[in-house]
Design an enzyme around this catalytic site. Sequence first.
Site, short mmCIF file in Angstrom:
data_model
loop_
_atom_site.label_atom_id
_atom_site.label_comp_id
_atom_site.label_asym_id
_atom_site.label_seq_id
_atom_site.Cartn_x
_atom_site.Cartn_y
_atom_site.Cartn_z
N SER A 141 0.86 -1.19 0.00
CA SER A 141 0.00 0.00 0.00
C SER A 141 0.89 1.23 0.00
O SER A 141 1.97 1.24 0.60
CB SER A 141 -0.89 0.04 1.24
OG SER A 141 -1.47 1.33 1.38
N TYR A 155 -1.69 -0.16 10.08
CA TYR A 155 -1.88 -0.66 8.72
C TYR A 155 -0.62 -0.35 7.89
O TYR A 155 -0.10 -1.22 7.18
CB TYR A 155 -3.11 0.01 8.09
CG TYR A 155 -3.37 -0.38 6.66
CD1 TYR A 155 -3.88 -1.64 6.34
CD2 TYR A 155 -3.13 0.51 5.61
CE1 TYR A 155 -4.12 -1.99 5.02
CE2 TYR A 155 -3.38 0.17 4.30
CZ TYR A 155 -3.88 -1.08 4.00
OH TYR A 155 -4.12 -1.42 2.70
P1 NAP Z 1 -11.54 -5.66 -0.24
O1 NAP Z 1 -12.41 -5.09 -1.31
O2 NAP Z 1 -11.93 -5.50 1.18
O3 NAP Z 1 -11.28 -7.22 -0.56
C1 NAP Z 1 -10.45 -7.94 0.28
C2 NAP Z 1 -10.27 -9.34 -0.25
O4 NAP Z 1 -9.42 -10.04 0.69
C3 NAP Z 1 -11.56 -10.11 -0.34
O5 NAP Z 1 -11.52 -11.01 -1.40
C4 NAP Z 1 -11.59 -10.84 0.99
O6 NAP Z 1 -12.33 -12.05 0.93
C5 NAP Z 1 -10.13 -11.14 1.22
N1 NAP Z 1 -9.83 -11.32 2.63
C6 NAP Z 1 -9.98 -10.43 3.64
N2 NAP Z 1 -9.66 -11.00 4.81
C7 NAP Z 1 -9.30 -12.28 4.52
C8 NAP Z 1 -8.86 -13.38 5.29
N3 NAP Z 1 -8.76 -13.30 6.62
N4 NAP Z 1 -8.57 -14.53 4.67
C9 NAP Z 1 -8.70 -14.65 3.32
N5 NAP Z 1 -9.10 -13.65 2.54
C10 NAP Z 1 -9.40 -12.48 3.14
O7 NAP Z 1 -10.09 -5.04 -0.33
P2 NAP Z 1 -9.27 -4.47 -1.58
O8 NAP Z 1 -9.42 -3.00 -1.57
O9 NAP Z 1 -9.57 -5.22 -2.81
O10 NAP Z 1 -7.78 -4.77 -1.06
C11 NAP Z 1 -6.98 -5.81 -1.61
C12 NAP Z 1 -5.55 -5.57 -1.17
O11 NAP Z 1 -5.12 -4.29 -1.61
C13 NAP Z 1 -5.36 -5.58 0.35
O12 NAP Z 1 -4.13 -6.18 0.67
C14 NAP Z 1 -5.33 -4.10 0.70
O13 NAP Z 1 -4.64 -3.85 1.89
C15 NAP Z 1 -4.61 -3.55 -0.51
N6 NAP Z 1 -4.83 -2.13 -0.76
C16 NAP Z 1 -6.07 -1.65 -1.03
C17 NAP Z 1 -6.23 -0.28 -1.28
C18 NAP Z 1 -7.55 0.35 -1.61
O14 NAP Z 1 -7.62 1.59 -1.74
N7 NAP Z 1 -8.63 -0.42 -1.75
C19 NAP Z 1 -5.12 0.57 -1.21
C20 NAP Z 1 -3.88 0.04 -0.92
C21 NAP Z 1 -3.74 -1.32 -0.71
P3 NAP Z 1 -13.50 -12.39 1.99
O15 NAP Z 1 -14.54 -11.36 1.80
O16 NAP Z 1 -13.93 -13.76 1.66
O17 NAP Z 1 -12.84 -12.29 3.35
#
Ligand code: NAP
Length: 246
Positions: A141, A155
């Site tokens: 991130s 985080y």
């Molecule tokens: P999201 O929409 O909340 O999706 C998260 C994904 O991770 C879902 O498929 C969820 O599946 C899975 N997940 C969460 N907890 C889990 C667990 N304990 N075990 C297995 N799977 C789990 O998040 P996102 O925005 O796509 O984020 C994806 C990645 O990008 C993360 O690492 C996040 O930190 C990073 N990121 C996101 C942003 C942003 O702006 N969105 C920015 C920087 C970095 P379930 O629903 O089945 O748990």
Amino acid sequence: MSSTSTRVALVTGGSRGIGAAIAERLARDGVSVAITYSASEHDARAVARRIEAIGSRALAIRADARDVDAVRKAVHTTVEQLGSLEILVNNAGILRTGVLQEFSLDDFDTLMSVNVRAVFVATREAAKFMKSGGRIINIGSITSEYLPIPGGAFYAASKGAVVGLTRGWARDLGAAGITVNSILPGRIDTDMTPATGPVAQRIRGSIALQRYGSPDEVASLAAFLAGPEGSFITGANLRVDGGASA
Ligand code: NAP
């Protein structure tokens, strides 16, 4: 499609958001894709169906990232069912915020178990099966490098660990011909950080491009790193943030 001629990827947290976009993009590039999820079974199955509709093989595996054995088993199941493992995308992640004075030990442990420990476990297991040409892509991130507001320290620390692991593992696995890189997304429109609402409105102004990114805009870099054109990139931590940190 034969698993011997097709590359295989495992995308953790592939049921929604960035992980789902990466899984589907890799499938469009001809890769067989396994995804993990913890709670969103319905969404995971829908992603798997979309991958199959593209013409690739798909596998949806319930594997809570907090559970070391489940993470390990997900890697083995992928190899058993899809035949090999060439690409690992450590994407599953959670966001927990809170200032130093209020952040709980429970939240700290949960955050670190999902965002750091599971990345370690999955990568160590996956590396056992990877041959030269293997690709490991960690989703970090931008907060590990740029944190403009209070409450994000823990985080950011978890994602900072991902940056360190990426650099170190690039060294550890380089001689085996395996690349290790991380993508540092900025604000991406997902369930974690929706692009709508008053907070989003304020944040949008701090992004050079004045908008949130889409999961597909992260997936395109993942596909580049996973493909033949990313062959000499390793140990890199690459920002996809619309200029938020410029
Ligand atoms: P999201 O929409 O909340 O999706 C998260 C994904 O991770 C879902 O498929 C969820 O599946 C899975 N997940 C969460 N907890 C889990 C667990 N304990 N075990 C297995 N799977 C789990 O998040 P996102 O925005 O796509 O984020 C994806 C990645 O990008 C993360 O690492 C996040 O930190 C990073 N990121 C996101 C942003 C942003 O702006 N969105 C920015 C920087 C970095 P379930 O629903 O089945 O748990």
